[in-house]
Design an enzyme around this catalytic site. Structure first.
Site, PDB file in Angstrom:
ATOM      1  N   ASP A 215       7.963  -0.351   2.627  1.00  0.00           N
ATOM      2  CA  ASP A 215       6.527  -0.079   2.660  1.00  0.00           C
ATOM      3  C   ASP A 215       6.211   0.407   4.070  1.00  0.00           C
ATOM      4  O   ASP A 215       6.347  -0.338   5.035  1.00  0.00           O
ATOM      5  CB  ASP A 215       5.752  -1.363   2.327  1.00  0.00           C
ATOM      6  CG  ASP A 215       4.270  -1.109   2.125  1.00  0.00           C
ATOM      7  OD1 ASP A 215       3.796   0.004   2.419  1.00  0.00           O
ATOM      8  OD2 ASP A 215       3.571  -2.038   1.672  1.00  0.00           O
TER       9      ASP A 215
ATOM     10  N   ASP B 221      -0.025   5.930   3.525  1.00  0.00           N
ATOM     11  CA  ASP B 221       0.663   4.678   3.215  1.00  0.00           C
ATOM     12  C   ASP B 221       1.536   4.926   1.983  1.00  0.00           C
ATOM     13  O   ASP B 221       1.078   5.507   1.002  1.00  0.00           O
ATOM     14  CB  ASP B 221      -0.385   3.604   2.927  1.00  0.00           C
ATOM     15  CG  ASP B 221       0.164   2.196   3.016  1.00  0.00           C
ATOM     16  OD1 ASP B 221       1.332   2.032   3.391  1.00  0.00           O
ATOM     17  OD2 ASP B 221      -0.601   1.261   2.713  1.00  0.00           O
TER      18      ASP B 221
ATOM     19  N   HIS C  27      -5.909   0.217  -2.114  1.00  0.00           N
ATOM     20  CA  HIS C  27      -7.046   0.149  -1.183  1.00  0.00           C
ATOM     21  C   HIS C  27      -7.448   1.536  -0.696  1.00  0.00           C
ATOM     22  O   HIS C  27      -6.632   2.462  -0.657  1.00  0.00           O
ATOM     23  CB  HIS C  27      -6.669  -0.722   0.023  1.00  0.00           C
ATOM     24  CG  HIS C  27      -5.358  -0.368   0.645  1.00  0.00           C
ATOM     25  ND1 HIS C  27      -5.223   0.548   1.670  1.00  0.00           N
ATOM     26  CD2 HIS C  27      -4.089  -0.778   0.355  1.00  0.00           C
ATOM     27  CE1 HIS C  27      -3.942   0.665   1.987  1.00  0.00           C
ATOM     28  NE2 HIS C  27      -3.231  -0.126   1.205  1.00  0.00           N
TER      29      HIS C  27
ATOM     30  N   HIS D 219      -7.032  -0.558   5.616  1.00  0.00           N
ATOM     31  CA  HIS D 219      -7.782  -1.150   4.507  1.00  0.00           C
ATOM     32  C   HIS D 219      -9.262  -0.922   4.796  1.00  0.00           C
ATOM     33  O   HIS D 219      -9.876  -1.640   5.581  1.00  0.00           O
ATOM     34  CB  HIS D 219      -7.470  -2.645   4.367  1.00  0.00           C
ATOM     35  CG  HIS D 219      -6.037  -2.934   4.088  1.00  0.00           C
ATOM     36  ND1 HIS D 219      -5.336  -3.963   4.685  1.00  0.00           N
ATOM     37  CD2 HIS D 219      -5.151  -2.324   3.272  1.00  0.00           C
ATOM     38  CE1 HIS D 219      -4.083  -3.967   4.248  1.00  0.00           C
ATOM     39  NE2 HIS D 219      -3.951  -2.985   3.391  1.00  0.00           N
TER      40      HIS D 219
ATOM     41  N   GLU E 236       4.175   2.899  -4.205  1.00  0.00           N
ATOM     42  CA  GLU E 236       2.860   3.243  -3.644  1.00  0.00           C
ATOM     43  C   GLU E 236       2.820   4.696  -3.202  1.00  0.00           C
ATOM     44  O   GLU E 236       3.786   5.226  -2.666  1.00  0.00           O
ATOM     45  CB  GLU E 236       2.576   2.331  -2.438  1.00  0.00           C
ATOM     46  CG  GLU E 236       1.304   2.644  -1.684  1.00  0.00           C
ATOM     47  CD  GLU E 236       1.119   1.748  -0.472  1.00  0.00           C
ATOM     48  OE1 GLU E 236      -0.030   1.581  -0.027  1.00  0.00           O
ATOM     49  OE2 GLU E 236       2.130   1.209   0.044  1.00  0.00           O
TER      50      GLU E 236
END
Length: 243
Positions: free
Chosen positions: A16, A27, A96, A104, A224
């Protein structure tokens, strides 16, 4: 310094990571493993993430994305040592929104049904991330913390500890409100900073991000991508040839 763990054949690891240029953040995450027994688990979570990306759009309710993700994720089951177990969405983890220098940025994208009726808006940036587990589908904080981030909206907080003041200066100059880990502080030459770091966390200036765990022995995976909602299209900014 850093984690000395050596990955073995039956291990599963997620990468990540984020990149930023002048505070504009992307991200991204993917899961890697060596044993093909994890194929179905990885497929379930990857398809769930791609479903979240497909469902995202201007004026789409965040709760609708969560319902679609959960339906796909939990349509899978995996063979764990001869026992078929359902893949569950980890319900207390979310995607998010992302803002400049703010990973975030206030809106959460659930991966289960129900919840926030807020809509996505034009021009917004989102990290669509899903997490699957063969455990309870709920995680809690555990183990040693190595990752931290200065809180974005925090105002002036008086500090009495000299080490904490000194460390805050290093964080402000080197990272601002972007995430960092203790290894980065080591590379910058910081010494004996753990007490000062704890003081910054206790004062609310810095947020610790310890590891999150489900039931011991359960399988988990994450995928992600970051996308932007342009007026006439959505663009997946982190998509590559391999994922």
């Amino acid at each position: 310094s850093g984690d000395k763990t050596v990955l073995e054949y039956d291990d599963i690891v997620k990468f990540d990571f984020g990149t930023q240029v002048n505070g504009r953040i992307i991200d991204c995450a993917f899961t890697h493993y060596f044993n093909p027994k994890y194929d179905v688990m990885a497929q379930a979570v990857k398809e769930a993430t791609n479903t979240g990306i497909k469902e995202a759009g201007i004026d789409v309710r965040l709760s609708d994305i969560g319902a679609a993700v959960q339906e796909v994720m939990e349509s899978y089951e995996v063979d764990v040592d001869g026992k078929m177990l359902p893949v569950k969405s980890i319900r207390n983890l979310n995607g998010h929104s992302i803002g400049p220098y703010q990973i975030h940025a206030g809106k959460s994208v659930p991966i289960v049904k129900g919840g926030d009726q807020t809509k996505m808006e034009e021009g917004e940036l989102y990290a669509i991330e899903t997490f699957g587990s063969t455990g309870k589908g709920v995680v809690h904080e555990d183990l040693e913390c190595s990752h931290y981030m200065k809180n974005f909206d925090v105002g002036h907080v008086p500090l009495r500890m000299a080490k904490a003041k000194e460390l805050l200066g290093v964080i402000d100059r080197s990272f601002g409100t972007l995430a960092f880990c203790r290894r980065y502080l080591d590379r910058l030459g910081c010494k004996q900073y753990l007490l000062g770091l704890k003081n910054l966390c206790d004062s609310g200036l810095v947020q610790p991000y310890p590891p999150l765990v489900d039931v011991k022995g359960s399988w988990t995976a994450q995928y992600e991508h970051t996308l932007i909602l342009r007026p006439t299209q959505k663009e997946v900014l982190s998509r590559g040839d391999d994922y």
